[in-house]
Design an enzyme around this catalytic site. Structure first.
Site, short mmCIF file in Angstrom:
data_model
loop_
_atom_site.label_atom_id
_atom_site.label_comp_id
_atom_site.label_asym_id
_atom_site.label_seq_id
_atom_site.Cartn_x
_atom_site.Cartn_y
_atom_site.Cartn_z
N GLY A 157 -1.81 -3.15 1.76
CA GLY A 157 -3.11 -3.69 2.38
C GLY A 157 -3.95 -2.96 3.53
O GLY A 157 -3.14 -1.11 3.26
N ARG A 158 -3.97 -2.77 4.99
CA ARG A 158 -4.81 -1.84 5.29
C ARG A 158 -3.10 -0.78 5.86
O ARG A 158 -3.97 0.32 5.67
CB ARG A 158 -4.96 -1.86 7.38
CG ARG A 158 -6.19 -2.84 6.87
CD ARG A 158 -7.06 -3.45 8.38
NE ARG A 158 -7.67 -4.32 8.81
CZ ARG A 158 -7.70 -6.00 8.79
NH1 ARG A 158 -6.50 -6.22 9.04
NH2 ARG A 158 -8.89 -6.57 8.60
N ILE A 159 -2.27 -1.00 6.60
CA ILE A 159 -1.47 0.25 6.85
C ILE A 159 -0.91 0.64 6.00
O ILE A 159 -0.75 1.75 5.49
CB ILE A 159 0.05 -0.66 8.05
CG1 ILE A 159 -1.05 -1.10 8.87
CG2 ILE A 159 1.18 -0.07 8.11
CD1 ILE A 159 0.24 -2.29 9.96
N ARG A 179 -0.39 -8.48 -4.59
CA ARG A 179 -0.30 -9.18 -5.52
C ARG A 179 -1.07 -9.12 -7.16
O ARG A 179 -0.48 -9.80 -8.17
CB ARG A 179 -0.70 -11.13 -4.90
CG ARG A 179 0.28 -12.10 -4.29
CD ARG A 179 0.33 -12.80 -3.63
NE ARG A 179 -0.49 -12.27 -2.29
CZ ARG A 179 -0.99 -13.67 -1.95
NH1 ARG A 179 -0.89 -14.32 -1.90
NH2 ARG A 179 -1.91 -12.45 -0.55
N ARG A 239 8.69 -6.29 8.21
CA ARG A 239 8.63 -7.81 9.37
C ARG A 239 10.68 -7.60 8.82
O ARG A 239 10.86 -7.27 7.46
CB ARG A 239 8.91 -9.29 9.11
CG ARG A 239 7.45 -9.52 9.99
CD ARG A 239 7.51 -9.31 11.25
NE ARG A 239 6.26 -9.39 11.78
CZ ARG A 239 5.93 -8.44 12.74
NH1 ARG A 239 5.50 -7.27 12.70
NH2 ARG A 239 4.44 -9.64 13.77
N GLU A 268 15.58 -9.53 16.36
CA GLU A 268 14.93 -8.92 17.28
C GLU A 268 15.69 -9.08 18.44
O GLU A 268 15.22 -10.30 18.82
CB GLU A 268 13.84 -7.93 17.25
CG GLU A 268 13.62 -7.18 15.14
CD GLU A 268 12.25 -6.93 14.97
OE1 GLU A 268 11.47 -6.87 15.96
OE2 GLU A 268 12.13 -5.97 14.39
N HIS A 287 11.46 -1.27 17.23
CA HIS A 287 10.28 -1.99 16.48
C HIS A 287 9.21 -1.44 17.06
O HIS A 287 8.44 -2.03 18.25
CB HIS A 287 10.61 -3.56 16.91
CG HIS A 287 9.38 -4.70 15.71
ND1 HIS A 287 9.20 -5.82 15.76
CD2 HIS A 287 7.94 -4.45 15.60
CE1 HIS A 287 8.35 -6.52 15.02
NE2 HIS A 287 7.06 -5.10 15.17
C1 GLV Z 1 3.97 -5.43 14.52
O1 GLV Z 1 4.93 -5.88 14.75
C2 GLV Z 1 2.75 -6.45 15.27
O2 GLV Z 1 2.69 -7.42 13.95
O3 GLV Z 1 1.49 -5.87 15.52
#
Ligand code: GLV
Length: 327
Positions: A157-159, A179, A239, A268, A287
């Site tokens: 996606g974006r990241i 997908r 995640r 976490e 994180h």
């Molecule tokens: C960080 O994990 C977020 O979802 O912004």
């Protein structure tokens, strides 16, 4: 007209507090480094029309029951797996998140982990700290080259797209799994679509940037690690529960993948006795995907803007369930 009442599960940066305090009557859990205790949260939302929450806060039916006036839940995160969005929608509570503003920062961290794991950065520092850096020899602390390797992004996606874009300087071959194929991403990054198993078999470096949901929970386990190349580097900035951590520990012990960079964990925070920390071929960070001064400030102001807009009838910058609540 009286200002709407809101509850914040943490004090935010001054720029965000200004936005909130101008438009709302604010109460909050004012301890910076401790999550808001559940009973404080449940009492805090009793009169609230808006709630600004963070990742550790569980927003579920119990909370919604305790918050009869609630109209909006604004999370300061892009991921919202801590929020029961269906339960919010059923009560016509708008959910908002902070996409976009953390994309580049999180992609940088994915690359930091790729480089650190492939070139054994943390392991090397630990060796020096233990006083074990002996004379130079040809195979001392050898790692894996990124240049010329195949990079596979799972969940582009974006990241994920920003992770792929950064690969240009490393002359990498690029692939991704979503997908469904994304021709626009392919035009932008020159990455090719591969089915999931094929990507695992093909990639030298695998970066996970998927959202956590019922489909992706536990998506990486013993079977998937066994499909990876012997020298694969595995990075998770998405995640923790997407990866079966016990299987990752066993896989790293057996050397496939060769090394990993992990920003997110099943539960976490992890303690100093977490098994991944004992592995020399695993780099662990707490994180921190979006953790730069500029990005965390932008996330806080965007969350504040979302909350205020939802309560004052303005256009909401980043709603999650607008359609479901008839926004
Ligand atoms: C960080 O994990 C977020 O979802 O912004």
């Amino acid at each position: 007209m009286s200002k709407p009442t809101i509850f914040l599960t943490r004090r935010l940066q001054p720029a965000a507090m200004r936005i909130l305090e101008q438009a709302c009557q604010v109460s909050l859990w004012d301890v910076e480094d401790q999550p808001c205790p559940r009973d404080v949260l449940l009492r805090g939302v009793a009169e609230a029309e808006g709630l600004l929450c963070l990742l550790p806060d569980r927003i579920d039916s119990e909370l919604l029951e305790a918050a009869p006036h609630l109209r909006v839940v604004a999370t300061m995160a892009v991921g919202y797996d801590n929020i029961d969005v269906a339960a919010c929608s059923a009560r016509r509570v708008l959910v908002t998140n902070t996409p976009g503003v953390l994309t580049e920062t999180t992609a940088d961290l994915a690359w930091a982990l790729l480089l650190a794991a492939a070139r054994r950065i943390v392991e090397g520092q630990r060796m020096i700290e233990r006083g074990e850096w002996g004379p130079w020899y040809p195979m001392q602390m050898v790692g894996i080259d990124l240049c010329g390797a195949t990079l596979g992004v799972v969940g582009a996606g974006r990241i994920g797209g920003a992770v792929l874009r950064r690969a240009t300087g490393f002359s990498m071959d690029l692939c991704y799994y979503n997908r469904r194929p994304d021709p626009e991403l392919e035009a932008r990054t020159a990455a090719r679509y591969l089915p999931f198993d094929e990507l695992l078999r093909t990639s030298d470096m695998i970066v996970v940037t998927l959202p956590l949901n019922d489909t992706t929970r536990g998506m990486f386990g013993a079977r998937e690690f066994a499909l990876m190349r012997e020298n694969a580097i595995f990075v998770n900035v998405a995640r923790g529960p997407i990866v079966r951590e016990g299987d990752l520990v066993a896989a790293l012990r057996s050397g496939r993948p060769r090394a990993a960079g992990i920003d997110v964990f099943e539960r976490e925070p992890i303690g100093a006795d977490h098994p991944l920390l004992a592995l020399p071929n695993c780099v662990c960070v707490p994180h921190i995907g979006s953790a730069t001064i500029a990005t965390r400030t932008r996330m806080a102001t965007l969350a504040a803007e979302n909350l205020v807009a939802a309560l004052t009838g303005g256009p909401v910058p980043s709603p999650v369930n607008a359609e479901a609540v008839g926004w």
